[in-house]
Design a protein around this motif. Structure first.
Motif, PDB file in Angstrom:
ATOM      1  N   TYR A 165      45.961  12.726  20.664  1.00 41.82           N
ATOM      2  CA  TYR A 165      45.222  13.201  21.567  1.00 41.82           C
ATOM      3  C   TYR A 165      44.567  14.449  21.024  1.00 41.82           C
ATOM      4  O   TYR A 165      45.266  15.067  20.690  1.00 41.82           O
TER       5      TYR A 165
ATOM      6  N   ARG B 248      36.123   4.209   3.625  1.00 40.95           N
ATOM      7  CA  ARG B 248      34.891   4.815   4.410  1.00 40.95           C
ATOM      8  C   ARG B 248      34.264   6.095   3.649  1.00 40.95           C
ATOM      9  O   ARG B 248      33.189   6.322   3.929  1.00 40.95           O
TER      10      ARG B 248
ATOM     11  N   ASP C 174      38.457  12.073  13.393  1.00 38.98           N
ATOM     12  CA  ASP C 174      38.342  10.911  14.166  1.00 38.98           C
ATOM     13  C   ASP C 174      39.426   9.557  13.840  1.00 38.98           C
ATOM     14  O   ASP C 174      39.680   9.185  14.835  1.00 38.98           O
ATOM     15  N   ARG C 175      39.839   9.866  12.707  1.00 40.81           N
ATOM     16  CA  ARG C 175      40.870   8.667  12.573  1.00 40.81           C
ATOM     17  C   ARG C 175      42.262   9.118  13.122  1.00 40.81           C
ATOM     18  O   ARG C 175      42.767   8.191  13.676  1.00 40.81           O
TER      19      ARG C 175
ATOM     20  N   ARG D 240      42.424  10.249  16.023  1.00 43.71           N
ATOM     21  CA  ARG D 240      42.119   9.749  17.405  1.00 43.71           C
ATOM     22  C   ARG D 240      42.322   8.214  17.378  1.00 43.71           C
ATOM     23  O   ARG D 240      42.984   7.572  18.044  1.00 43.71           O
ATOM     24  N   GLU D 241      41.468   7.534  16.324  1.00 43.93           N
ATOM     25  CA  GLU D 241      41.923   6.309  16.279  1.00 43.93           C
ATOM     26  C   GLU D 241      43.450   5.603  16.375  1.00 43.93           C
ATOM     27  O   GLU D 241      43.750   4.415  16.899  1.00 43.93           O
ATOM     28  N   LEU D 242      44.106   6.245  15.725  1.00 45.67           N
ATOM     29  CA  LEU D 242      45.713   6.049  15.502  1.00 45.67           C
ATOM     30  C   LEU D 242      46.367   6.556  16.475  1.00 45.67           C
ATOM     31  O   LEU D 242      47.595   6.157  16.622  1.00 45.67           O
ATOM     32  N   GLY D 243      45.806   7.116  17.502  1.00 40.27           N
ATOM     33  CA  GLY D 243      46.632   7.383  18.744  1.00 40.27           C
ATOM     34  C   GLY D 243      46.626   9.196  19.134  1.00 40.27           C
ATOM     35  O   GLY D 243      47.227   9.338  20.181  1.00 40.27           O
TER      36      GLY D 243
ATOM     37  N   GLN E 281      50.480   7.409  13.937  1.00 34.26           N
ATOM     38  CA  GLN E 281      50.609   5.818  13.349  1.00 34.26           C
ATOM     39  C   GLN E 281      52.133   5.400  13.306  1.00 34.26           C
ATOM     40  O   GLN E 281      52.140   4.376  13.564  1.00 34.26           O
TER      41      GLN E 281
ATOM     42  N   ALA F 268      47.599  12.269  12.496  1.00 33.06           N
ATOM     43  CA  ALA F 268      47.162  10.971  12.453  1.00 33.06           C
ATOM     44  C   ALA F 268      48.455  10.123  11.817  1.00 33.06           C
ATOM     45  O   ALA F 268      48.816   9.180  12.315  1.00 33.06           O
TER      46      ALA F 268
END
Length: 423
Positions: free
Chosen positions: A128, A70, A120-121, A123-126, A32, A28
């Motif tokens: 794969y 969160r 999941d975080r 993933r959110e930050l890009g 980022q 992550a």
């Protein structure tokens, strides 16, 4: 770049094997910073994992990831300290994280929920992320690891992915570590654990309400972790040799040893067991090598220490945060890779060694809490800038802060590579 059936290319800056806390945190934070990162995990999240109790040091990488709010919103149980039945005459005593610094609490969590949130975080930050992907082998070219081959559950064939660097965060599976490094088991911590879960448990009184309970008995110790509401994770740890010499199965040993406790027995007096037993043994180890040509280890893939103070997840994520900064520098300046990773490995080994030494000495239950406080001070604060109780809490919180692992600099390496040659 070639394309795969995943919908993205198979060329990356970094491949991370393992999507647990160490791998997801590292991935992550690299994503980022703008790097192209692939995470491969053999499981489908959420998945079960033991280790539900966290220490405040864990909150530092969670702040970097933007996850602290969160965690609160998910309703994870706040953990403000611990209660121990330990030491000379096994007299109960407690500690509060507020004694040790700016982060006065951590959490108890269901690891399935926590680990999924961190992945999941990523993933959110890009990053794969490919789940149910089992890494079969590394790809080597001219003695350097340049990628991995992996299989997807339910599909025929082998997939390939390549990267500038491969990070093994596969935990005790040690996917790369098993191939390139021997492992050293720590003789003093060759233990076995058996654990299960109970509902309708009582709580410790007053300010100890959400404390983790660590209760020593003659031949081992128990943990009691209040996960949520009346649910407790309860585990028994003893020497592997002691368990082997017993004529009882581990499950029967758990039941008989609970009767030797005081505080834990009170917590469980009206409880009922809600799951089967799980076991693990001989888990304290250090790899001889933490990195090689094109690969590096982090988290439990690198080293793991006895779970006495619930340090595992914090050490894994804090090391992942540090490694993400190092790899970011390496990707910008590939020529510093070996020296930078050597600096990382030496600092990581020293930091882990301090924790392991403290845990090994703490297992001597003939001492008083003052002895344990002083021992922590000798390790983290030999100049005695703080009270010994403060140093104890800082150490077991993961917040001692001064260790070089969290203060590594590489400007000198970068400057050296940019210096003109004498030739």
């Amino acid at each position: 770049m070639s394309s795969t059936h995943h919908g993205f290319s198979d060329d990356f800056d970094v491949i991370v094997i393992g999507g647990g806390p160490a791998g997801a945190t590292t991935a992550a934070l690299l994503a980022q910073r703008g790097h192209r990162v692939l995470v491969l995990d053999r499981e489908r999240f959420p998945r079960y994992h033991v280790g539900e109790s966290l220490i405040p040091g864990f909150m530092l990488p969670m702040e970097e990831l933007g996850l602290t709010e969160r965690m609160e919103a998910r309703g994870f149980e706040r953990k403000y300290g611990g209660t121990l039945v330990w030491g000379n005459n096994e007299i109960p005593w407690s500690f509060n994280f507020s004694t040790g610094g700016r982060i006065p609490y951590s959490y108890h969590t269901r690891r399935a929920d926590l680990d999924t949130m961190i992945l999941d975080r990523a993933r959110e930050l890009g990053a794969y992320v490919v789940e149910e992907a089992t890494v079969k082998e590394t790809i080597e070219e001219d003695g350097r690891v340049v990628g991995v081959r992996y299989a997807l559950r339910g599909l025929n064939g082998i997939q390939e992915a390549r990267a500038s660097l491969v990070i093994d965060a596969s935990g005790q599976a040690r996917v790369i570590g098993r191939k390139y490094s021997e492992v050293n088991w720590h003789d003093q911590l060759q233990n076995v654990a058996v654990w299960t879960y109970f509902d309708n448990c009582h709580r410790l009184p007053g300010d100890e309400w959400s404390n983790i309970l660590i209760e020593g008995i003659k031949d081992g110790w128990f943990w009691g972790i209040p996960i949520d509401k009346g649910v407790f994770s309860v585990g028994y740890v003893t020497r592997s040799a002691t368990a082997s010499a017993s004529d009882k199965a581990l499950e029967d040993l758990f039941v008989s040893e609970v009767e030797q406790t005081t505080k834990l027995k009170e917590i469980l007096k009206d409880a009922h067991q809600t799951s089967g037993y799980r076991t693990a043994r001989d888990w304290s180890y250090t790899n001889e090598r933490f990195y090689g040509n094109g690969w590096v280890l982090v988290g439990d893939a690198a080293a793991f220490v006895d779970p006495l103070f619930s340090t595992g997840v914090a050490l894994a994520t804090m090391a992942g945060s540090t490694l993400s900064k190092i790899v970011d520098k390496i990707l910008q300046h590939p020529e510093i890779e070996e020296k930078a990773l050597d600096r990382y490995a030496a600092a990581y080994r020293d930091f882990f060694g301090d924790i392991r030494y403290f845990v090994e000495q703490f297992y001597d239950r003939s001492k008083t809490k003052g002895f344990y406080w002083s021992m922590a001070q000798e390790i983290t604060d030999p100049d005695k800038e703080n009270a010994d109780e403060v140093d104890f809490v800082k150490l077991i919180s993961g917040l001692s802060g001064k260790h070089r692992l969290f203060n590594l600099e590489f400007d000198d390496l970068i400057a050296d590579t940019g210096a003109p040659s004498d030739d």
